[in-house]
Design a protein around this motif. Structure first.
Motif, mmCIF file in Angstrom:
data_model
loop_
_atom_site.group_PDB
_atom_site.id
_atom_site.type_symbol
_atom_site.label_atom_id
_atom_site.label_comp_id
_atom_site.label_asym_id
_atom_site.label_seq_id
_atom_site.Cartn_x
_atom_site.Cartn_y
_atom_site.Cartn_z
ATOM 1 N N GLN A 39 103.072 129.253 75.240
ATOM 2 C CA GLN A 39 101.831 129.261 74.472
ATOM 3 C C GLN A 39 102.091 129.487 72.990
ATOM 4 O OE1 GLN A 39 99.683 132.383 76.479
ATOM 5 N NE2 GLN A 39 98.792 131.000 78.010
ATOM 6 N N SER A 40 102.944 130.447 72.662
ATOM 7 C CA SER A 40 103.229 130.752 71.262
ATOM 8 C C SER A 40 103.974 129.604 70.587
ATOM 9 C CB SER A 40 104.039 132.049 71.151
ATOM 10 O OG SER A 40 103.292 133.140 71.629
ATOM 11 N N THR A 41 104.918 129.003 71.303
ATOM 12 C CA THR A 41 105.679 127.894 70.733
ATOM 13 C C THR A 41 104.775 126.691 70.479
ATOM 14 O OG1 THR A 41 107.644 128.639 71.933
ATOM 15 C CG2 THR A 41 107.694 126.412 71.032
ATOM 16 N N ARG A 42 103.905 126.400 71.439
ATOM 17 C CA ARG A 42 102.979 125.271 71.270
ATOM 18 C C ARG A 42 102.098 125.472 70.038
ATOM 19 N NH1 ARG A 42 101.054 125.389 75.907
ATOM 20 N NH2 ARG A 42 102.267 123.722 76.884
ATOM 21 N N ALA A 43 101.567 126.687 69.866
ATOM 22 C CA ALA A 43 100.721 126.969 68.705
ATOM 23 C C ALA A 43 101.524 126.878 67.412
ATOM 24 C CB ALA A 43 100.096 128.356 68.844
ATOM 25 N N HIS A 44 102.769 127.362 67.439
ATOM 26 C CA HIS A 44 103.611 127.304 66.239
ATOM 27 C C HIS A 44 103.953 125.867 65.866
ATOM 28 C CE1 HIS A 44 106.246 128.806 63.175
ATOM 29 N NE2 HIS A 44 107.321 128.257 63.715
ATOM 30 N N LEU A 45 104.178 125.032 66.844
ATOM 31 C CA LEU A 45 104.485 123.627 66.557
ATOM 32 C C LEU A 45 103.304 122.934 65.881
ATOM 33 C CD1 LEU A 45 106.421 122.562 69.798
ATOM 34 C CD2 LEU A 45 107.364 123.126 67.542
ATOM 35 N N GLN A 46 102.090 123.349 66.225
ATOM 36 C CA GLN A 46 100.919 122.774 65.574
ATOM 37 C C GLN A 46 100.913 123.114 64.088
ATOM 38 O OE1 GLN A 46 98.626 120.738 66.612
ATOM 39 N NE2 GLN A 46 99.202 120.646 68.777
ATOM 40 N N THR A 47 101.262 124.331 63.730
ATOM 41 C CA THR A 47 101.304 124.703 62.317
ATOM 42 C C THR A 47 102.428 123.983 61.585
ATOM 43 O OG1 THR A 47 102.764 126.608 62.690
ATOM 44 C CG2 THR A 47 100.406 126.985 62.902
ATOM 45 N N LEU A 48 103.522 123.707 62.301
ATOM 46 C CA LEU A 48 104.637 122.996 61.673
ATOM 47 C C LEU A 48 104.252 121.557 61.318
ATOM 48 C CD1 LEU A 48 107.715 124.176 63.785
ATOM 49 C CD2 LEU A 48 107.036 124.931 61.504
ATOM 50 N N ARG A 49 103.433 120.951 62.149
ATOM 51 C CA ARG A 49 103.015 119.575 61.866
ATOM 52 C C ARG A 49 102.286 119.489 60.535
ATOM 53 N NH1 ARG A 49 102.498 119.879 67.483
ATOM 54 N NH2 ARG A 49 103.742 118.285 68.559
ATOM 55 N N GLN A 50 101.394 120.441 60.287
ATOM 56 C CA GLN A 50 100.669 120.444 59.023
ATOM 57 C C GLN A 50 101.605 120.751 57.860
ATOM 58 O OE1 GLN A 50 97.388 119.521 58.606
ATOM 59 N NE2 GLN A 50 98.060 119.523 56.462
ATOM 60 N N ALA A 51 102.572 121.666 58.087
ATOM 61 C CA ALA A 51 103.517 122.014 57.027
ATOM 62 C C ALA A 51 104.405 120.830 56.667
ATOM 63 C CB ALA A 51 104.366 123.203 57.467
ATOM 64 N N VAL A 52 104.783 120.030 57.669
ATOM 65 C CA VAL A 52 105.591 118.839 57.414
ATOM 66 C C VAL A 52 104.801 117.845 56.571
ATOM 67 C CG1 VAL A 52 106.557 116.788 58.515
ATOM 68 C CG2 VAL A 52 107.108 119.048 59.406
ATOM 69 N N LEU A 53 103.541 117.658 56.923
ATOM 70 C CA LEU A 53 102.703 116.725 56.164
ATOM 71 C C LEU A 53 102.514 117.197 54.723
ATOM 72 C CD1 LEU A 53 99.990 115.928 58.867
ATOM 73 C CD2 LEU A 53 101.844 114.439 58.085
ATOM 74 N N ASN A 54 102.534 118.514 54.515
ATOM 75 C CA ASN A 54 102.393 119.058 53.164
ATOM 76 C C ASN A 54 103.705 119.055 52.395
ATOM 77 O OD1 ASN A 54 99.707 119.548 53.737
ATOM 78 N ND2 ASN A 54 100.041 121.712 54.283
ATOM 79 N N GLY A 55 104.798 118.720 53.076
ATOM 80 C CA GLY A 55 106.098 118.686 52.416
ATOM 81 C C GLY A 55 106.662 120.044 52.075
#
Length: 473
Positions: A39-55
């Motif tokens: 659960q924690s990893t799945r939620a963290h991966l969601q935040t990483l997707r936005q961070a990647v898009l923000n560069g």
């Protein structure tokens, strides 16, 4: 973190399945379990997707080892219990917000044993039949107080509520206006009486009440006369109050009981150890009180509890009140209370074995030596922004007990060395100490930060010093 790489895309983020099968995640799975880590990893991966898009990420941030490290810190923080041990260096020994009395070792061992195994809470080991949980402590309380019977509920406010609900429903209880105290948290004697269904009959004035005031207040609606020990404030000057003995004599003449709420309550004369005197429960019973209520976690030095002692017939009525079941204590409280009460059988050993009394009587010389040891450690920890000075100060007992009396103490004073007003810097220092692994709670006063060492016994000094490392500065 490396500088962001604009070429990264969400496709570079490792899948949940890949991470869970990674050797870097094995310690996490072993410590926290598959469900939580997933659960924690799945939620963290969601935040990483936005961070990647923000560069704002680098390839290193997406490595399984780095992700495991981030999740380890997150899950550890989330797993930290909300009820945590702290260092109480406020100067208030019985600090309500910090849990009041610390239990002696005898009580702690009894609590652990009671939690680990079934116990004869309501089982009579002699007859094999159903027992009464009050019987576990009734003999001790009667022996120590001189009362005929006793019962226990979850705190002293509950004890007063239950007593009034039983002995004064829809009838009048006479109380001096000067004794209508607020216990704390806006919890007032008149409010308790109202909730209990008793009608308050005030007599006297704020500063003066006479025996005739009680006598003249008694009528066909009077259920009892009540005294409240003003342990959390004092009225000085032109004052007059009526003793328990006088009130009890008036009540006895009219065939009604006298109740006394002692609040803090103590079973021994504290003055023999150089502490301010307080009326004991036994003295109050001997003065004629029919019912006495007091706390377990204040001067008694035990667990949170409300103790009711007095006449056997009145205690029997109180125990039959349906509220008693709602307010009763469990085996953990009783397991802690019994060994604390047993310590009072050997009063000469109390300063050594009863933690509360040991802290209240701790010598200033011992605290001064401790302050001299800790000053250079704390000076190095705070740096040049403050000077750390060992200094004499005053402790207080706390929890409404003996509010005007203070105890000579010793500790450390932190004075701001910079320019300008020190308020913001003192607040930051207070927060730094409060957010240590084991929080240190002090106080800000007189443009300085103070740590009173009365409650830092030498057995815990090493643990206190160990967390004052450069990493925690």
């Amino acid at each position: 973190m490396m500088s962001p790489t604009p070429d990264l895309s969400p496709a570079h983020i490792p899948s949940l399945d890949r991470l869970l099968r990674s050797p870097d995640f094995e310690p996490l799975l072993s410590q926290f379990g598959h469900t939580r880590v997933s659960q924690s990893t799945r939620a963290h991966l969601q935040t990483l997707r936005q961070a990647v898009l923000n560069g704002t990420l680098s390839p290193q941030d997406l490595e399984p080892a780095q992700l495991a490290k981030t999740l380890q810190a997150q899950l550890t923080a989330e797993s930290r219990l909300q009820l945590r041990p702290v260092f109480n260096l406020t100067g208030t020994v019985l600090h309500t917000n910090l849990g009041r009395a610390l239990l002696p070792d005898e009580a702690i061992q009894a609590v652990v044993q009671a939690m680990r195994s079934p116990a004869n809470l309501e089982f009579d080991l002699e007859t094999g039949g159903r027992g009464d949980r009050d019987d576990l402590i009734n003999p001790l309380l009667c022996e120590l107080t001189g009362a005929e019977a006793a019962t226990v509920v979850n705190n002293n406010a509950a004890a007063v509520l239950l007593m009034l609900s039983t002995l004064s429903p829809r009838r009048e209880t006479v109380v001096s206006r000067g004794e209508l105290v607020e216990i704390g948290g806006a919890f007032r004697i008149p409010d308790i009486m109202k909730r209990a269904g008793a009608r308050l009959h005030e007599v006297g004035t704020t500063n003066r009440t006479h025996a005739a005031d009680y006598e003249n207040a008694i009528n066909e609606h009077t259920a009892m006369l009540m005294k409240v020990h003003c342990s959390n404030y004092a009225v000085k000057g032109f004052t007059k109050s009526v003793s328990v003995e006088e009130v009890a004599q008036i009540a006895k003449k009219h065939g009604i009981p006298t109740s006394v709420d002692l609040g803090s309550g103590t079973l021994v004369d504290l003055s023999q150890w150089g502490l301010p005197p307080e009326p004991t429960v036994r003295e109050t019973i001997e003065a004629g009180a029919d019912i006495v209520t007091f706390s377990g976690d204040k001067l008694l030095g035990g667990p949170q509890a409300g103790l009711i002692v007095g006449r056997a017939d009145l205690i029997a009525k109180i125990k039959k009140n349906p509220l008693k079941r709602a307010l009763r204590v469990g085996k953990i409280t009783l397991a802690a209370l019994e060994p604390v009460l047993a310590l009072y059988r050997s009063p000469e050993r109390l300063p050594e074995h009863l933690t509360t009394l040991r802290l209240l009587t701790r010598p200033s010389t011992e605290m001064r030596a401790q302050a001299l040891r800790l000053a250079p450690i704390l000076q190095k920890w705070v740096g040049t922004l403050f000077t750390v000075e060992p200094t004499a100060m005053l402790s207080q007992i706390g929890s409404g007990a003996l509010p005007e009396d203070v105890l000579p103490s010793f500790g450390l004073r932190f004075a701001y060395t910079g320019t300008g007003r020190p308020g913001r810097h003192l607040t930051q220092l207070e927060k730094r100490l409060r957010t240590l692994p084991q929080p240190v709670i002090g106080r800000i006063a007189q443009d300085a930060f103070w740590l009173d060492l009365r409650c830092l016994e030498e057995a815990f000094e090493a643990d206190f010093s160990a967390q004052l490392t450069p990493e925690q500065a």
